[in-house]
Design an enzyme around this catalytic site. Sequence first.
Site, PDB file in Angstrom:
ATOM      1  N   HIS A 179       0.574  -1.465  -0.059  1.00 47.33           N
ATOM      2  CA  HIS A 179       0.118  -0.159   0.599  1.00 47.33           C
ATOM      3  C   HIS A 179       1.114   0.983  -0.198  1.00 47.33           C
ATOM      4  O   HIS A 179       0.797   2.329   0.339  1.00 47.33           O
ATOM      5  CB  HIS A 179      -1.199   0.525   1.082  1.00 47.33           C
ATOM      6  CG  HIS A 179      -1.498  -1.149   1.450  1.00 47.33           C
ATOM      7  ND1 HIS A 179      -2.936  -0.947   0.693  1.00 47.33           N
ATOM      8  CD2 HIS A 179      -1.584  -2.549   2.007  1.00 47.33           C
ATOM      9  CE1 HIS A 179      -3.567  -2.307   1.517  1.00 47.33           C
ATOM     10  NE2 HIS A 179      -2.726  -3.306   1.541  1.00 47.33           N
ATOM     11  N   LYS A 219      17.340  21.843  -9.461  1.00 49.18           N
ATOM     12  CA  LYS A 219      16.275  20.801  -9.834  1.00 49.18           C
ATOM     13  C   LYS A 219      16.745  19.915 -10.647  1.00 49.18           C
ATOM     14  O   LYS A 219      17.909  20.168 -11.290  1.00 49.18           O
ATOM     15  CB  LYS A 219      14.857  21.040 -10.388  1.00 49.18           C
ATOM     16  CG  LYS A 219      13.990  21.948  -9.955  1.00 49.18           C
ATOM     17  CD  LYS A 219      12.749  20.720  -9.387  1.00 49.18           C
ATOM     18  CE  LYS A 219      11.459  21.043 -10.676  1.00 49.18           C
ATOM     19  NZ  LYS A 219      11.240  19.325  -9.914  1.00 49.18           N
ATOM     20  N   GLU A 279      10.300   8.571 -15.893  1.00 48.15           N
ATOM     21  CA  GLU A 279       9.114   9.165 -16.060  1.00 48.15           C
ATOM     22  C   GLU A 279       8.800   9.414 -17.300  1.00 48.15           C
ATOM     23  O   GLU A 279       7.894   8.674 -18.058  1.00 48.15           O
ATOM     24  CB  GLU A 279       9.408  10.769 -15.952  1.00 48.15           C
ATOM     25  CG  GLU A 279       9.280  11.559 -14.295  1.00 48.15           C
ATOM     26  CD  GLU A 279       9.146  13.365 -14.264  1.00 48.15           C
ATOM     27  OE1 GLU A 279       9.031  13.918 -15.489  1.00 48.15           O
ATOM     28  OE2 GLU A 279      10.852  13.091 -14.089  1.00 48.15           O
ATOM     29  N   SER A 325      16.140  22.521 -14.252  1.00 47.34           N
ATOM     30  CA  SER A 325      14.592  22.904 -14.696  1.00 47.34           C
ATOM     31  C   SER A 325      15.863  24.422 -15.637  1.00 47.34           C
ATOM     32  O   SER A 325      16.072  24.525 -15.300  1.00 47.34           O
ATOM     33  CB  SER A 325      13.918  23.517 -13.715  1.00 47.34           C
ATOM     34  OG  SER A 325      13.539  25.030 -13.279  1.00 47.34           O
TER      35      SER A 325
END
Length: 503
Positions: free
Chosen positions: A156, A283, A290, A277
Site C-alpha cells: 500500500h 532541480k 518518467e 529546470s
Amino acid sequence: MKLWAGRFNKDINPLVLDYTQTIDIDKRLIEFDIWGSITHVLMLCNQNIISQEHGRKILQCLVKIFEDHRQGKIQLERELEDVHLNLENRVISQLGMDIGGRMHAARSRNDQVVTDTRLYLRISLLNIQQELLKFVEILIDLAETNVETVIPGYTHSQPAQPISLAYWLTAYASMFNRDIKRLDKAFENTNLNPLGACALAGTSFPIEREITTNLLGFDGLLLHGLDATSSRDFIIESLAALAIIMSNLSKMAEEIVLWNSFEFRLVEVDDTFATGSSIMPQKKNPVVAELARAKTGRVYGALMQILTIVKGVTTGYSCDLQEDKPFLWQAIDDTSLTISVMCQQLQTLKFNTQRALSMSWENFSTATELANYLVVEINMPFREAHQIVGTVVNQLIKFGKTLSDVTDISQSLEELGMNISPEVLRELLNPIQAISRQTSKGGTAPESVQEILETLNRDIIHQKDSLAGRYKKIQQAFDKTFEITNQFISGIDIHIAISGVES
Ligand code: ARG
C-alpha cells in the site's frame, strides 16, 4: 508502372495514393522481402514452374538488389505503393516483362507481406530477449553483493517489512525472466511460414512450401492458407508480451521516481540520467524514469490498436491489415529503447543504504517480528500477539517513539505481563536480523535469496543457449539461401543445388 493497372481506366487520385502507400513503414521489410523472393524463385525453378534459365536471371537481379540495399542504394518510390510492388517493378524494369514478370507466379502480396512481417518481428523478438537477458544479468550481479543490504519493503506504499536490496532487485529479475519466457511463446507462434498461401486459397501451381519454409529459417509452415493470410494473432501475442514487459519496467520507473524524491531520498539517479529546470536552479528531474512510465502507454496503445483492427476484419486479406505494422514498429522501438535506458540507469543508480537502514528502524516495519516472537516464545495465538503489538505500536506513536526505543517497549510489555529484555528486543527488532529470519522458500533472508539467484542463473544459461541457437538457425538459413543461389547462378542444376532443403 502500376503492376495491377490492367483493369483500370484512370490513374489513382493523388490523395488516395498518400492514404494507401506504406513506403516509410515498409523500409524495414526490404531485406526480408528480397530474401523471401529469392526463396520463392528457387522454389519455382525447382518445381519447374519457371525455367532455370529465367530463374537464374531473376535471382542474379535480386542478389544485386540485395547488395545495393545493403549499401544503402535502394530508395522505395511512393508511387509504387509498397515494398513488394517496388521490388517486383525493379526486377521487371531490369529484366523486361518476359523474364521479370514471371517471379510473382504462385504468390500474392497477401502471403508476401505477412511473411516479411514475421521475418522482421521474429528477429526483433530475439533482440528484445537479448536486451532483457542483459538486464537480468545486471540485476543478478547487483543482487549478489546486496543480500544483506536493508531497504524498506512496502505494501500500500506504506512501510511493511524490511527486505534486502537483493530481494528487490531479484523481484525484477524474476519478472523479466518470465517476460523472456513469454517472448519464447510469441516467437514460436511468429516463426511459421505463411508463404505459399497465395492470395487466400492456395494455388494450382505445384509449389513446394517446405522449400521456402526451410530456406527462410521458419520452424514450420502455417498449413491453412486463409488463416495464414488473415491472421494477425502473432502480432497481438507479441505486443501483449511487449506490453507486459513495459508494465514491469514502468513499475520500476515509478519506484525510482518516488524513491528519488526529497521525501524518500532512498535512491539518487545519476546526473547523466536526469535533466534540470529552465527556471528552478535546484532541480534535478528523473526524466528517464518518467518517460519510461509514459512510453508504456504507447505500447499498450499499439496492443489495443491491433486488437481493434482485427475484430472487424473478415477472413481473407483486407487493407485494414496493413495498419498492423506502424504501431508494431513503434512498440518494438519503444520497448527495446526503454529496456536499455532503464538498464543503464539502474547501473548508475545510487542507493542511499544508510538512510534505508535508519528508515527501517523508524518505520515500525519489524513489528511483525515481535508478534511472531510472542507466538514462538510464549505460545500465544498469533491473532492475540498481533493485538498486543498493535497496542504497543499505538502507544509508541502517541509518545513520538519508534521500535528502536526498546526500553519503552520492554516496559509496555511488562505492564501487559510479559518479560522481554531491551537487549532481546534490540536483536529482535533490528531490521538486518529481521531479514535474516525470513528463511522460507522465496523469502528475503540471504539464503533464500541465494536460492532465487541460483534458479535465475540456471534459467539465464538456458535462455542464452536457446537464444544463440535461434540466432544461429536464422543466420544459417540466410547463408544457405545465398549459397544455393550462387551455386545455381553459376550454372549448377537447381535440383542438385537445392537437394536436401525440402526435407
Ligand atoms: N502493403 C500491404 C500491407 O502492408 C500489402 C499489400 C496487401 N495486398 C493488397 N492487395 N493490398 O499489408
